[in-house]
Design a protein around this motif. Structure first.
Motif, PDB file in Angstrom:
ATOM      1  N   LYS A  38      34.820  34.425  54.624  1.00  0.00           N
ATOM      2  CA  LYS A  38      34.548  33.203  53.863  1.00  0.00           C
ATOM      3  C   LYS A  38      34.314  33.489  52.386  1.00  0.00           C
ATOM      4  CE  LYS A  38      32.919  29.870  57.298  1.00  0.00           C
ATOM      5  NZ  LYS A  38      32.890  30.617  58.561  1.00  0.00           N
ATOM      6  N   SER A  39      33.800  34.667  52.055  1.00  0.00           N
ATOM      7  CA  SER A  39      33.598  34.970  50.637  1.00  0.00           C
ATOM      8  C   SER A  39      34.921  35.024  49.881  1.00  0.00           C
ATOM      9  CB  SER A  39      32.850  36.289  50.481  1.00  0.00           C
ATOM     10  OG  SER A  39      33.590  37.361  51.034  1.00  0.00           O
ATOM     11  N   LEU A  40      36.032  35.231  50.609  1.00  0.00           N
ATOM     12  CA  LEU A  40      37.352  35.274  49.981  1.00  0.00           C
ATOM     13  C   LEU A  40      37.907  33.883  49.709  1.00  0.00           C
ATOM     14  CD1 LEU A  40      39.035  38.028  52.209  1.00  0.00           C
ATOM     15  CD2 LEU A  40      37.768  38.348  50.066  1.00  0.00           C
ATOM     16  N   THR A  41      37.533  32.911  50.539  1.00  0.00           N
ATOM     17  CA  THR A  41      38.150  31.588  50.491  1.00  0.00           C
ATOM     18  C   THR A  41      37.206  30.460  50.122  1.00  0.00           C
ATOM     19  OG1 THR A  41      37.715  31.198  52.841  1.00  0.00           O
ATOM     20  CG2 THR A  41      39.800  32.275  52.279  1.00  0.00           C
ATOM     21  N   GLY A  42      35.907  30.666  50.305  1.00  0.00           N
ATOM     22  CA  GLY A  42      34.951  29.575  50.192  1.00  0.00           C
ATOM     23  C   GLY A  42      34.707  28.949  51.551  1.00  0.00           C
ATOM     24  N   ARG A  43      33.750  28.035  51.598  1.00  0.00           N
ATOM     25  CA  ARG A  43      33.364  27.398  52.860  1.00  0.00           C
ATOM     26  C   ARG A  43      33.955  25.994  52.919  1.00  0.00           C
ATOM     27  NH1 ARG A  43      29.138  24.322  55.354  1.00  0.00           N
ATOM     28  NH2 ARG A  43      28.470  25.230  57.344  1.00  0.00           N
ATOM     29  N   TRP A  56      47.084  35.813  56.665  1.00  0.00           N
ATOM     30  CA  TRP A  56      46.820  37.155  57.167  1.00  0.00           C
ATOM     31  C   TRP A  56      46.848  38.184  56.040  1.00  0.00           C
ATOM     32  CZ3 TRP A  56      44.349  39.241  60.878  1.00  0.00           C
ATOM     33  CH2 TRP A  56      44.505  40.605  61.162  1.00  0.00           C
ATOM     34  N   ARG A  57      47.740  38.028  55.076  1.00  0.00           N
ATOM     35  CA  ARG A  57      47.766  38.950  53.944  1.00  0.00           C
ATOM     36  C   ARG A  57      46.454  38.891  53.167  1.00  0.00           C
ATOM     37  NH1 ARG A  57      53.209  37.210  53.471  1.00  0.00           N
ATOM     38  NH2 ARG A  57      52.617  35.651  51.891  1.00  0.00           N
ATOM     39  N   THR A  58      45.915  37.694  52.992  1.00  0.00           N
ATOM     40  CA  THR A  58      44.647  37.546  52.286  1.00  0.00           C
ATOM     41  C   THR A  58      43.516  38.225  53.035  1.00  0.00           C
ATOM     42  OG1 THR A  58      45.266  35.496  51.167  1.00  0.00           O
ATOM     43  CG2 THR A  58      42.922  35.865  51.520  1.00  0.00           C
ATOM     44  N   VAL A  59      43.435  37.962  54.333  1.00  0.00           N
ATOM     45  CA  VAL A  59      42.348  38.497  55.153  1.00  0.00           C
ATOM     46  C   VAL A  59      42.455  40.014  55.283  1.00  0.00           C
ATOM     47  CG1 VAL A  59      41.452  38.558  57.510  1.00  0.00           C
ATOM     48  CG2 VAL A  59      41.932  36.361  56.414  1.00  0.00           C
ATOM     49  N   SER A  60      43.622  40.490  55.651  1.00  0.00           N
ATOM     50  CA  SER A  60      43.781  41.929  55.884  1.00  0.00           C
ATOM     51  C   SER A  60      43.712  42.728  54.590  1.00  0.00           C
ATOM     52  CB  SER A  60      45.106  42.203  56.597  1.00  0.00           C
ATOM     53  OG  SER A  60      46.205  41.746  55.825  1.00  0.00           O
ATOM     54  N   GLY A  61      44.060  42.090  53.479  1.00  0.00           N
ATOM     55  CA  GLY A  61      44.005  42.769  52.194  1.00  0.00           C
ATOM     56  C   GLY A  61      42.703  42.584  51.446  1.00  0.00           C
ATOM     57  N   GLY A  62      41.813  41.752  51.973  1.00  0.00           N
ATOM     58  CA  GLY A  62      40.540  41.505  51.301  1.00  0.00           C
ATOM     59  C   GLY A  62      40.715  40.901  49.921  1.00  0.00           C
ATOM     60  N   ILE A  63      41.671  39.968  49.775  1.00  0.00           N
ATOM     61  CA  ILE A  63      42.012  39.394  48.471  1.00  0.00           C
ATOM     62  C   ILE A  63      41.174  38.138  48.220  1.00  0.00           C
ATOM     63  CG2 ILE A  63      43.870  38.484  47.051  1.00  0.00           C
ATOM     64  CD1 ILE A  63      45.822  39.952  48.980  1.00  0.00           C
ATOM     65  N   ARG A  64      40.460  38.127  47.128  1.00  0.00           N
ATOM     66  CA  ARG A  64      39.616  36.975  46.814  1.00  0.00           C
ATOM     67  C   ARG A  64      40.461  35.826  46.280  1.00  0.00           C
ATOM     68  NH1 ARG A  64      34.572  36.894  46.942  1.00  0.00           N
ATOM     69  NH2 ARG A  64      34.486  39.173  46.860  1.00  0.00           N
ATOM     70  N   ARG A  65      40.264  34.631  46.851  1.00  0.00           N
ATOM     71  CA  ARG A  65      41.054  33.465  46.463  1.00  0.00           C
ATOM     72  C   ARG A  65      40.215  32.349  45.853  1.00  0.00           C
ATOM     73  NH1 ARG A  65      46.123  35.431  46.197  1.00  0.00           N
ATOM     74  NH2 ARG A  65      46.893  36.222  48.200  1.00  0.00           N
ATOM     75  N   THR A  66      38.939  32.576  45.632  1.00  0.00           N
ATOM     76  CA  THR A  66      38.113  31.554  44.981  1.00  0.00           C
ATOM     77  C   THR A  66      38.221  31.698  43.467  1.00  0.00           C
ATOM     78  OG1 THR A  66      36.192  33.020  45.149  1.00  0.00           O
ATOM     79  CG2 THR A  66      36.487  31.372  46.893  1.00  0.00           C
ATOM     80  N   GLY A  67      37.930  30.625  42.758  1.00  0.00           N
ATOM     81  CA  GLY A  67      38.001  30.644  41.300  1.00  0.00           C
ATOM     82  C   GLY A  67      37.462  29.348  40.727  1.00  0.00           C
ATOM     83  N   PRO A  68      37.594  29.139  39.437  1.00  0.00           N
ATOM     84  CA  PRO A  68      37.106  27.902  38.820  1.00  0.00           C
ATOM     85  C   PRO A  68      37.754  26.667  39.448  1.00  0.00           C
ATOM     86  CG  PRO A  68      37.647  29.536  37.145  1.00  0.00           C
ATOM     87  CD  PRO A  68      38.162  30.074  38.443  1.00  0.00           C
ATOM     88  N   ILE A  69      36.966  25.645  39.693  1.00  0.00           N
ATOM     89  CA  ILE A  69      37.476  24.388  40.244  1.00  0.00           C
ATOM     90  C   ILE A  69      38.408  23.731  39.218  1.00  0.00           C
ATOM     91  CG2 ILE A  69      36.832  22.053  40.971  1.00  0.00           C
ATOM     92  CD1 ILE A  69      34.200  23.281  42.042  1.00  0.00           C
ATOM     93  N   THR A  70      39.605  23.319  39.696  1.00  0.00           N
ATOM     94  CA  THR A  70      40.578  22.675  38.799  1.00  0.00           C
ATOM     95  C   THR A  70      40.954  21.269  39.244  1.00  0.00           C
ATOM     96  OG1 THR A  70      42.503  23.563  40.002  1.00  0.00           O
ATOM     97  CG2 THR A  70      41.565  24.944  38.251  1.00  0.00           C
ATOM     98  N   LEU A  71      40.557  20.850  40.448  1.00  0.00           N
ATOM     99  CA  LEU A  71      40.912  19.512  40.908  1.00  0.00           C
ATOM    100  C   LEU A  71      40.214  18.424  40.096  1.00  0.00           C
ATOM    101  CD1 LEU A  71      40.983  19.943  44.794  1.00  0.00           C
ATOM    102  CD2 LEU A  71      42.922  19.634  43.251  1.00  0.00           C
ATOM    103  N   PHE A  72      39.130  18.786  39.413  1.00  0.00           N
ATOM    104  CA  PHE A  72      38.461  17.898  38.462  1.00  0.00           C
ATOM    105  C   PHE A  72      37.692  18.791  37.498  1.00  0.00           C
ATOM    106  CE2 PHE A  72      35.288  18.731  41.623  1.00  0.00           C
ATOM    107  CZ  PHE A  72      34.072  18.741  40.950  1.00  0.00           C
ATOM    108  N   ASP A  73      37.160  18.223  36.454  1.00  0.00           N
ATOM    109  CA  ASP A  73      36.419  18.992  35.465  1.00  0.00           C
ATOM    110  C   ASP A  73      34.973  19.157  35.942  1.00  0.00           C
ATOM    111  OD1 ASP A  73      35.245  20.175  33.306  1.00  0.00           O
ATOM    112  OD2 ASP A  73      35.613  18.528  31.906  1.00  0.00           O
ATOM    113  N   PRO A  74      34.583  20.388  36.346  1.00  0.00           N
ATOM    114  CA  PRO A  74      33.233  20.575  36.872  1.00  0.00           C
ATOM    115  C   PRO A  74      32.189  20.872  35.804  1.00  0.00           C
ATOM    116  CG  PRO A  74      34.448  22.615  37.096  1.00  0.00           C
ATOM    117  CD  PRO A  74      35.379  21.627  36.427  1.00  0.00           C
TER     118      PRO A  74
END
Length: 432
Positions: free
Chosen positions: A348-353, A40-58
């Motif tokens: 979805k732009s904050l979190t990805g799909r 809820w803090r992310t959504v209500s605050g409009g905080i972007r949580r996407t970034g460079p992929i780290t689970l593997f080397d893209p």
């Protein structure tokens, strides 16, 4: 042969169409955070949580931005034996289910196993586990895979593992409809409640972030190739150019209303209507989904809920971020709501799909909006693309009728819509 009276076959009771299904627990494990408060803090605050992929080397892939669950440590939710047997996608499901049960005030083990069930959605199963084992098969000297390769990648693995761990022995299953499945799982939970099951675990998690999974998604031509997270995923915007993949999702405790009331449970809201339709068209470089078929799902869901379009406080759309699909979705919404569009909000732009996990996360957002008595502002678009002019919420507001329509589309023609009626919010205890 005549059976003795004591061995007479059981008679399945007829579904009780009057039984009502309510959501009493929400477990979020997503790029927006772990737990409902973080989400809820992310959504209500409009905080972007996407970034460079780290689970593997893209490096070398055209898409290098994704949505990952921050600070997720599987060992906090999964024991050593289960860690060896499961993929990260299932481990996210373990965490989300544990959080949902705790949020609902229910025990970790079902006290009446045959009255509890689990029905989740899944798109592609255990990608990371499967890739690791196949690399060992073809790249290692042993030329073998581990014993759990046969089950950890399987799209029903999460349901199976959760049913064993929590002793959910009621009618359980898994739904596969790409992003639409997160809504379908809740619809199926309502049907299961009406057939006599007291508690159903529903929702979805995903983990499509591995070299193999990303390669499969890239084949569709629908992913964003923008490296700047703030510009990579912009649904309904003039600058839209594809979606950003993400992991995670949400899991819900869906409960028969009288069962919930009897134990004094907090109720987030009720699932009052749902519908699913299908375009019967393969997703390709020139397709955009059939807006008429999509609109039919929305209309059916509203009709089955007993709600009218002018009662809808909030629409949470699929928001693929591909221009032709965004225009198609906007057309479907105008078909249903005419020239008086309801407030539309997407995050979805904050979190990805997160595919099926993403539509489940949208349900969590809608229920939490009613719980907090606040419809959150949309995370975009900055400048709506031609044909995408909808009633995007530019500032938070209070709901009036407490009705939300959540929409989702899956690749190859799946369309789903779900209607939620939010409960009147009650103050949460400090320990909640």
């Amino acid at each position: 042969m005549t059976l003795p009276a004591t061995a007479a076959p059981a008679v399945t009771p007829a579904p009780d169409e009057r039984a009502r299904a309510v959501v009493t627990g929400i477990g979020v494990v997503a790029p927006s955070g772990i737990g409902v408060d973080a989400h809820w803090r992310t959504v209500s605050g409009g905080i972007r949580r996407t970034g460079p992929i780290t689970l593997f080397d893209p490096t070398g892939y055209p898409t290098r931005v994704g949505g990952e669950v921050p600070g997720f440590h599987p060992a906090a939710y999964v024991d050593t034996r289960q860690l060896v047997q499961t993929d990260r996608w299932t481990q996210l499901g373990f965490a989300a289910t544990a959080l949902a049960l705790a949020d609902a005030g229910l025990p970790a083990r079902a006290p009446d196993p045959y009255a509890w069930a689990v029905t989740l959605a899944s798109s592609s199963g255990g990608n990371l586990f499967g890739q690791r084992e196949l690399q060992r098969l073809w790249g290692g000297p042993s030329r073998t895979v581990g014993a759990y390769q046969s089950i950890a990648w399987f799209y029903a693995a999460s349901v199976g593992q959760l049913s064993i761990h929590h002793q959910f022995k009621g009618p359980s299953g898994v739904l596969v409809a790409e992003a639409a499945g997160g809504l379908d799982s809740l619809a199926h939970a309502v049907r299961t409640i009406r057939r006599g099951t007291s508690v159903v675990i529903a929702g979805a998690t995903e983990c499509p972030l591995s070299p193999y999974a990303l390669a499969c998604q890239l084949r569709s031509g629908l992913l964003s190739a923008v490296d700047e997270p703030a510009a990579a995923y912009r649904p309904f915007d003039r600058a839209a150019g594809g979606y950003v993949p993400a992991e995670g999702g949400a899991v819900f405790v869906v409960e028969e209303r009288e069962h919930a009331v009897a134990r004094g449970a907090r109720i987030y809201g009720e699932v009052t209507g749902w519908a699913a339709t299908h375009d019967a068209v393969h997703t390709g470089p020139d397709t955009a989904g059939d807006p008429a078929t999509y609109a039919r799902a929305m209309r059916l869901a509203l009709a089955r809920s007993g709600s009218t379009p002018d009662e809808v406080d909030l629409v949470v759309p699929d928001a693929l971020g591909v221009p032709r699909y965004d225009r198609s979705e906007a057309t479907a919404l105008r078909t249903v709501f005419g020239d008086r569009p309801p407030p539309v909000s997407t995050h979805k732009s904050l979190t990805g799909r997160a595919h099926q996990g993403g539509s489940a996360l949208d349900v969590a957002t809608a229920l939490l909006a009613f719980h907090h008595d606040t419809l959150p502002a949309s995370a975009g678009p900055v400048e709506p693309a031609p044909g995408c002019e909808l009633g995007f919420l530019r500032a938070p507001r209070r709901p009036e009728h407490r009705v939300a329509l959540v929409c989702a589309r899956g690749f190859d023609g799946f369309n789903s819509a779900l209607v939620l009626r939010g409960a009147v919010p009650t103050p949460r205890n400090a320990t909640d």
